[in-house]
Write a protein that holds these residues in place. Structure first.
Motif: not given
Length: 352
Positions: A82-97
């Protein structure tokens, strides 16, 4: 003597705590970065205040949906995945923002960010609970909550300065760099960890304890007091007072500084004052702060409103964050992890 040796914190345990604290800090840094920027993005301001509110609620709504699922996954597989999945999701969100629109893409980004928060918060708190023996666990969970405040504090002024100096995308590029460092730490130091046998109870078990519901409602109210101004106040400050993103970020930073400074003082007062009295003071302060912010067309009332609202948050949240741990300790068996999972859900409910 053997007992104290058994409870001594070893280097791998400290590494797990550091990784968990940095994960929480990073999550709230990204959340704080968006406070002064998101309502002023052209794609958002064109959509109106209701759409702006939906963006803020989408984060918390997705966090509420994901948190129980994350809890089950962490119990079965441990916190690493879950920590690695959270990292991936947050990184994708930053790029989209960083793209900045259209509105539907920002909504997808916000949902991704909320899902990452649900995964990251539960996994981080579970990592601490798995690494630290029960007698010392409360101390380290308290440190983790301080990192949450630090991330929230750093985000708004940093975002405002970066956006003004280097453009809209700069804060999100910076956040992505922080995420890369955070990710390297998660990969290097988080190993598969079995759940603690002394803390098997869930948030639902904590909720069944007598006295839990008032604390949960208090957490939600304390969270809601802040979140209700986040979609609206930046726009009001920009239009009525002509403040830019740096100045708006500094005002939100001031709010967090006041709350963070008063939190330990209010917590210490719990031993001498009734929690009901402290909460009542928090309600009165929140009313005064919100009225000043709502009617403030000048700088002085707005600054006063921010300071008073920061104090209100401390008087509402500090008793709640302490009392939820007490409720967790009264659960059979004791459940600090379950208590802070419940804290997470109540906090997200207040954000919605």
């Amino acid at each position: 003597m053997p007992h104290s040796h058994q409870n001594r914190i070893q280097a791998p345990q400290l590494a797990a705590v550091v990784v968990a604290c940095i994960a929480l800090f990073t999550d709230m840094l990204v959340y704080g970065i968006l406070i002064p920027l998101l309502p002023l993005m052209p794609a958002v301001s064109r959509s109106g205040p209701a759409a702006t509110g939906l963006l803020f609620a989408a984060y918390a709504g997705m966090m509420i949906i994901v948190t129980p699922l994350a809890g089950r996954f962490v119990d079965r597989r441990g916190p690493r995945g879950p920590l690695l999945a959270a990292l991936l999701g947050l990184g994708m969100a930053c790029l989209l923002f960083a793209v900045g629109g259209p509105y539907w893409l920002l909504l997808v980004s916000r949902l991704l960010q909320g899902a990452a928060a649900g995964l990251g918060w539960v996994a981080s708190l579970a990592l601490i609970a798995a690494a630290i023996p029960l007698p010392k666990r409360g101390t380290y969970l308290g440190i983790a909550m301080s990192m949450v405040s630090l991330g929230t504090l750093a985000g708004p002024p940093l975002a405002g300065w970066l956006a003004r100096e280097y453009g809209h995308a700069a804060p999100f590029v910076f956040a992505t760099v922080v995420l890369l460092i955070d990710g390297a730490l998660r990969i290097a130091f988080v190993r598969p960890v079995p759940p603690q046998a002394d803390d098997p109870a869930t948030a639902l078990d904590v909720l069944r304890v007598k006295g839990a519901w008032p604390v949960v409602i208090l957490i939600a109210v304390g969270s809601g007091v802040t979140s209700m101004i986040e979609p609206i106040l930046p726009v009001q400050l920009h239009e009525a007072l002509g403040l830019d993103s740096v100045q708006i970020g500094l005002l939100f930073g001031l709010l967090v500084i006041v709350a963070a400074t008063l939190n330990p003082l209010v917590g210490a007062a719990l031993g001498r004052c009734s929690p009901r009295f402290l909460v009542f003071c928090g309600v009165l302060l929140a009313m005064a702060g919100l009225l000043l912010l709502g009617g403030g067309a000048r700088h002085a009332p707005v600054i006063a409103g921010v300071v008073i609202l920061g104090a209100a948050i401390a008087f509402l949240v500090a008793p709640a964050s302490t009392l939820i741990g007490v409720v967790g300790a009264r659960t059979s068996p004791p459940a600090l992890g379950g208590a802070y999972s419940l804290y997470n859900l109540a906090y997200a409910a207040g954000l919605v």
